[in-house]
Design a protein around this motif. Structure first.
Motif, mmCIF file in Angstrom:
data_model
loop_
_atom_site.group_PDB
_atom_site.id
_atom_site.type_symbol
_atom_site.label_atom_id
_atom_site.label_comp_id
_atom_site.label_asym_id
_atom_site.label_seq_id
_atom_site.Cartn_x
_atom_site.Cartn_y
_atom_site.Cartn_z
ATOM 1 N N ARG A 25 7.417 -44.319 -1.178
ATOM 2 C CA ARG A 25 6.972 -43.650 -1.924
ATOM 3 C C ARG A 25 7.177 -42.328 -2.861
ATOM 4 O O ARG A 25 7.350 -42.185 -3.767
ATOM 5 C CB ARG A 25 5.072 -44.043 -1.860
ATOM 6 N N SER A 28 10.150 -41.950 -4.221
ATOM 7 C CA SER A 28 10.028 -42.663 -6.054
ATOM 8 C C SER A 28 9.284 -41.635 -6.805
ATOM 9 O O SER A 28 9.620 -41.186 -8.070
ATOM 10 C CB SER A 28 9.465 -43.860 -5.481
ATOM 11 N N TYR A 29 8.812 -41.074 -5.816
ATOM 12 C CA TYR A 29 7.802 -40.010 -6.748
ATOM 13 C C TYR A 29 8.477 -38.338 -6.952
ATOM 14 O O TYR A 29 8.828 -38.276 -7.974
ATOM 15 C CB TYR A 29 6.403 -39.369 -6.232
ATOM 16 N N ARG A 30 9.704 -38.308 -5.918
ATOM 17 C CA ARG A 30 10.045 -37.180 -6.018
ATOM 18 C C ARG A 30 11.122 -37.530 -7.095
ATOM 19 O O ARG A 30 11.103 -36.661 -7.371
ATOM 20 C CB ARG A 30 10.476 -36.544 -4.915
ATOM 21 N N LEU A 31 12.063 -39.075 -7.120
ATOM 22 C CA LEU A 31 12.698 -38.878 -8.577
ATOM 23 C C LEU A 31 11.791 -38.772 -9.779
ATOM 24 O O LEU A 31 12.637 -38.167 -10.534
ATOM 25 C CB LEU A 31 13.318 -40.004 -8.195
ATOM 26 N N GLN A 32 10.805 -39.653 -9.642
ATOM 27 C CA GLN A 32 10.285 -39.236 -10.924
ATOM 28 C C GLN A 32 9.905 -37.624 -11.424
ATOM 29 O O GLN A 32 10.336 -37.788 -12.359
ATOM 30 C CB GLN A 32 8.866 -40.301 -10.848
ATOM 31 N N LEU A 33 9.896 -36.931 -10.624
ATOM 32 C CA LEU A 33 9.230 -35.778 -11.072
ATOM 33 C C LEU A 33 10.742 -34.936 -11.507
ATOM 34 O O LEU A 33 11.123 -34.557 -11.836
ATOM 35 C CB LEU A 33 8.747 -34.700 -9.605
ATOM 36 N N GLU A 34 11.863 -35.442 -10.790
ATOM 37 C CA GLU A 34 13.177 -34.669 -11.304
ATOM 38 C C GLU A 34 13.431 -35.334 -12.440
ATOM 39 O O GLU A 34 13.569 -34.739 -13.392
ATOM 40 C CB GLU A 34 14.007 -34.848 -10.152
ATOM 41 N N GLN A 35 12.999 -36.608 -12.599
ATOM 42 C CA GLN A 35 13.637 -36.392 -13.783
ATOM 43 C C GLN A 35 12.674 -36.619 -15.529
ATOM 44 O O GLN A 35 13.087 -35.962 -16.217
ATOM 45 C CB GLN A 35 13.441 -38.342 -14.340
ATOM 46 N N ARG A 36 11.690 -35.881 -14.516
ATOM 47 C CA ARG A 36 10.480 -35.405 -15.557
ATOM 48 C C ARG A 36 11.360 -33.836 -16.190
ATOM 49 O O ARG A 36 11.044 -33.308 -17.025
ATOM 50 C CB ARG A 36 9.128 -35.436 -15.256
ATOM 51 N N GLN A 39 14.344 -33.812 -18.214
ATOM 52 C CA GLN A 39 13.624 -34.402 -19.964
ATOM 53 C C GLN A 39 12.812 -33.741 -20.207
ATOM 54 O O GLN A 39 13.218 -32.733 -21.719
ATOM 55 C CB GLN A 39 12.561 -35.598 -19.733
#
Length: 195
Positions: A25, A28-36, A39
Motif C-alpha cells: 500500500r 502504490s501510494y508512493r508510485l501515485q505520488l511520483e506519477q502526479r 504529470q
C-alpha cells in the motif's frame, strides 16, 4: 472495550505489516505520488513552451503578411508598367522622329555650307587666275581667300556646335522624360500601395 478495540487495531496492523499488505500500500501510494509529480512537471514544461509557440506563430503570421504585401507590390508595379508601356513607345517614336528631323536638317545645312564653300573657292580661284599680274595683288587676293576660308571654317564649326547642342538638348529632354516617367511610376506606386 476501548482497550480491546485498541488491541484489535494494533493486531490488525501487525498482521498487515507482516503479510506485506502495508508495504504494498505504501509503495502504490508512493508510485501515485511520483506519477502526479511527473504529470505536474510535464504540464509545467508544456506551459513553459506555450510562450515560444505563441512567438513562433506571431512570427509566421508576420512573415505571411509581408509576403502578401510583397506580392501585391509586385502586381501593382507590373500593372503600372503595363499602363505606361504604350506611352513609352509613343515617346520613343516621337524622340526618334525629332532626332531624324534634326539630323536631316543638319545634313542639309552641312551640304549647303559645303556647296557655298566650294562656290567661293571656285570664285576665289577664278579671281586668282584673273589677277596674277602683280605679285602684291595676288598676295592680297590670297590673304582675302585665306580670310574667307577662315570665316567659312568658323561658320562650319559654329554650325557643327549648334547641331551637337541640339542633339544634346534632345538627349537631355529624353532623360527628363525618363526621369518624369520614373517619378510618375514612384508616385503611382505609392498611391496604389495598400495601407
Amino acid at each position: 472495550m476501548k482497550k480491546l478495540l485498541d488491541f484489535g487495531k494494533k493486531a490488525l496492523f501487525y498482521v498487515r505489516v507482516l503479510s506485506g499488505y502495508e508495504e504494498r500500500r505504501i509503495r502504490s501510494y508512493r508510485l501515485q505520488l511520483e506519477q502526479r509529480v511527473q504529470q505536474a512537471q510535464a504540464r509545467r514544461a508544456a506551459i513553459n513552451k506555450v510562450p515560444e509557440q505563441v512567438i513562433l506563430s506571431e512570427v509566421r503570421r508576420m512573415v505571411e503578411e509581408m509576403q502578401a504585401l510583397n506580392k501585391k507590390l509586385e502586381e501593382t508595379e507590373a500593372a503600372v508598367e503595363d499602363y505606361f508601356k504604350p506611352l513609352d513607345k509613343e515617346a520613343e517614336l516621337i524622340m526618334k522622329m525629332q532626332l531624324q528631323g534634326e539630323e536631316k536638317t543638319s545634313e542639309m545645312m552641312m551640304k549647303a555650307l559645303e556647296k557655298q564653300a566650294s562656290l567661293q573657292q571656285v570664285e576665289a580661284e577664278k579671281n586668282a587666275s584673273k589677277h596674277q599680274v602683280d605679285n602684291s595683288e595676288t598676295n592680297l587676293n590670297e590673304s582675302e581667300m585665306m580670310e574667307e576660308e577662315k570665316t567659312l571654317k568658323e561658320m562650319l564649326k559654329a554650325l557643327q556646335q549648334e547641331v551637337l547642342l541640339e542633339k544634346a538638348d534632345a538627349e537631355s529632354s529624353d532623360n527628363v522624360h525618363q526621369a518624369d516617367k520614373s517619378h510618375i511610376d514612384l508616385t503611382s506606386a505609392s498611391t496604389t500601395t495598400p495601407k
